[in-house]
Motif scaffolding. Structure first.
Motif, PDB file in Angstrom:
ATOM      1  N   LYS A 226       0.825  -1.210   0.000  1.00  0.00           N
ATOM      2  CA  LYS A 226       0.000   0.000   0.000  1.00  0.00           C
ATOM      3  C   LYS A 226       0.861   1.263   0.000  1.00  0.00           C
ATOM      4  N   TYR A 227       2.082   1.155   0.533  1.00  0.00           N
ATOM      5  CA  TYR A 227       2.978   2.308   0.646  1.00  0.00           C
ATOM      6  C   TYR A 227       3.708   2.593  -0.664  1.00  0.00           C
ATOM      7  N   LEU A 228       3.925   1.569  -1.470  1.00  0.00           N
ATOM      8  CA  LEU A 228       4.656   1.731  -2.726  1.00  0.00           C
ATOM      9  C   LEU A 228       4.008   2.785  -3.605  1.00  0.00           C
ATOM     10  N   GLY A 229       4.795   3.353  -4.510  1.00  0.00           N
ATOM     11  CA  GLY A 229       4.293   4.355  -5.429  1.00  0.00           C
ATOM     12  C   GLY A 229       4.950   5.699  -5.178  1.00  0.00           C
ATOM     13  N   LYS A 230       4.328   6.731  -5.709  1.00  0.00           N
ATOM     14  CA  LYS A 230       4.900   8.078  -5.664  1.00  0.00           C
ATOM     15  C   LYS A 230       4.416   8.853  -4.450  1.00  0.00           C
ATOM     16  N   TRP A 231       5.369   9.531  -3.797  1.00  0.00           N
ATOM     17  CA  TRP A 231       5.101  10.432  -2.679  1.00  0.00           C
ATOM     18  C   TRP A 231       5.811  11.755  -2.967  1.00  0.00           C
ATOM     19  N   TYR A 232       5.172  12.843  -2.586  1.00  0.00           N
ATOM     20  CA  TYR A 232       5.754  14.172  -2.748  1.00  0.00           C
ATOM     21  C   TYR A 232       6.160  14.692  -1.376  1.00  0.00           C
ATOM     22  N   GLU A 233       7.310  15.347  -1.333  1.00  0.00           N
ATOM     23  CA  GLU A 233       7.792  15.922  -0.081  1.00  0.00           C
ATOM     24  C   GLU A 233       7.073  17.247   0.166  1.00  0.00           C
ATOM     25  N   ILE A 234       6.454  17.353   1.338  1.00  0.00           N
ATOM     26  CA  ILE A 234       5.717  18.558   1.714  1.00  0.00           C
ATOM     27  C   ILE A 234       6.561  19.440   2.629  1.00  0.00           C
ATOM     28  N   GLU A 235       7.125  18.850   3.676  1.00  0.00           N
ATOM     29  CA  GLU A 235       8.042  19.550   4.583  1.00  0.00           C
ATOM     30  C   GLU A 235       9.098  18.569   5.047  1.00  0.00           C
TER      31      GLU A 235
ATOM     32  N   GLU B  85      10.282  14.567  -5.026  1.00  0.00           N
ATOM     33  CA  GLU B  85       9.380  13.427  -4.950  1.00  0.00           C
ATOM     34  C   GLU B  85      10.193  12.151  -4.812  1.00  0.00           C
ATOM     35  N   ALA B  86       9.525  11.120  -4.310  1.00  0.00           N
ATOM     36  CA  ALA B  86      10.151   9.810  -4.157  1.00  0.00           C
ATOM     37  C   ALA B  86       9.198   8.759  -4.712  1.00  0.00           C
ATOM     38  N   ASN B  87       9.770   7.786  -5.392  1.00  0.00           N
ATOM     39  CA  ASN B  87       8.974   6.706  -5.940  1.00  0.00           C
ATOM     40  C   ASN B  87       9.544   5.393  -5.418  1.00  0.00           C
ATOM     41  N   TYR B  88       8.671   4.567  -4.851  1.00  0.00           N
ATOM     42  CA  TYR B  88       9.067   3.294  -4.251  1.00  0.00           C
ATOM     43  C   TYR B  88       8.455   2.162  -5.060  1.00  0.00           C
ATOM     44  N   MET B  89       9.310   1.235  -5.551  1.00  0.00           N
ATOM     45  CA  MET B  89       8.850   0.118  -6.366  1.00  0.00           C
ATOM     46  C   MET B  89       9.486  -1.176  -5.868  1.00  0.00           C
ATOM     47  N   LEU B  90       8.677  -2.227  -5.758  1.00  0.00           N
ATOM     48  CA  LEU B  90       9.166  -3.519  -5.300  1.00  0.00           C
ATOM     49  C   LEU B  90       9.934  -4.208  -6.418  1.00  0.00           C
ATOM     50  N   ARG B  91      11.112  -4.697  -6.099  1.00  0.00           N
ATOM     51  CA  ARG B  91      11.929  -5.453  -7.048  1.00  0.00           C
ATOM     52  C   ARG B  91      11.631  -6.952  -6.887  1.00  0.00           C
ATOM     53  N   PRO B  92      12.005  -7.751  -7.874  1.00  0.00           N
ATOM     54  CA  PRO B  92      11.776  -9.198  -7.776  1.00  0.00           C
ATOM     55  C   PRO B  92      12.446  -9.845  -6.553  1.00  0.00           C
TER      56      PRO B  92
END
Length: 186
Positions: free
Chosen positions: A39-48, A61-68
């Motif tokens: 549920k946490y994976l995907g794109k997040w933008y830094e606010i503060e 921004e940060a993008n989290y992706m699961l590797r094999p």
């Protein structure tokens, strides 16, 4: 021992000049219970954030992706001095009993740094904390308020800072990230 401290502190100060450091060991905040990585994976933008020398740009921004191999690919992107800068790293769960506590590294030559998800609703906001003790004399900490969108209501930011403070994390030096004019893909 005092002589070592007197010699080390002046050498370390330039390294942490753009960071937030405090006397004493790191606090030990609670992390997100029943954390669900998918549920946490995907794109997040830094606010503060608390100031960090490696994040001086805008449109962060940060993008989290699961590797094999079940590690997480971390791709951080920012615009700095008109140029897009990317940093790719790896996040690992260091203890399966605490899935909200990760180690993140952006180089084969650096150890994994803590990356703890203190709180998230997975859909709009996440609070992340990292802290490193230096000889248990002082610590360098980082804190981020992240969002799935480039803006968050002021009351959400206020509530996020209350959560950090409740866990003895001083966020009085937090600064907003400029997310204006960032509409295009980075």
């Amino acid at each position: 021992m005092k002589a070592v401290i007197v010699l080390l502190v002046p050498l370390l100060l330039p390294l942490v000049s753009a960071q937030t450091f405090r006397w004493g060991p790191c606090p030990t905040p609670m992390v997100q219970p029943n954390f669900e990585l998918n549920k946490y994976l995907g794109k997040w933008y830094e606010i503060e954030k608390l100031p960090a020398s490696f994040e001086r740009g805008k449109c962060i921004e940060a993008n989290y992706m699961l590797r094999p191999d079940n590690t997480v690919q971390v791709v951080n992107v920012q615009t700095y001095k008109g140029k897009i800068r990317k940093a790719e790293g790896t996040a690992i769960t260091q203890d399966l009993r605490e899935p909200a506590k990760f180690g993140v590294s952006f180089s084969y030559f650096t150890p994994y740094a803590p990356y703890w998800v203190l709180s998230t609703d997975y859909n709009s906001i996440a609070l992340v904390y990292s802290c490193t003790d230096v000889l248990r004399l002082f610590h360098v900490d980082y804190a981020w308020i992240l969002s799935r969108s480039r803006i968050l209501p002021a009351e959400a930011i206020y509530h996020a800072k209350e959560i950090f403070s409740r866990d003895h994390i001083d966020v009085s030096k937090m600064i907003p990230t400029d997310q204006q004019g960032c509409d295009g893909p980075i």
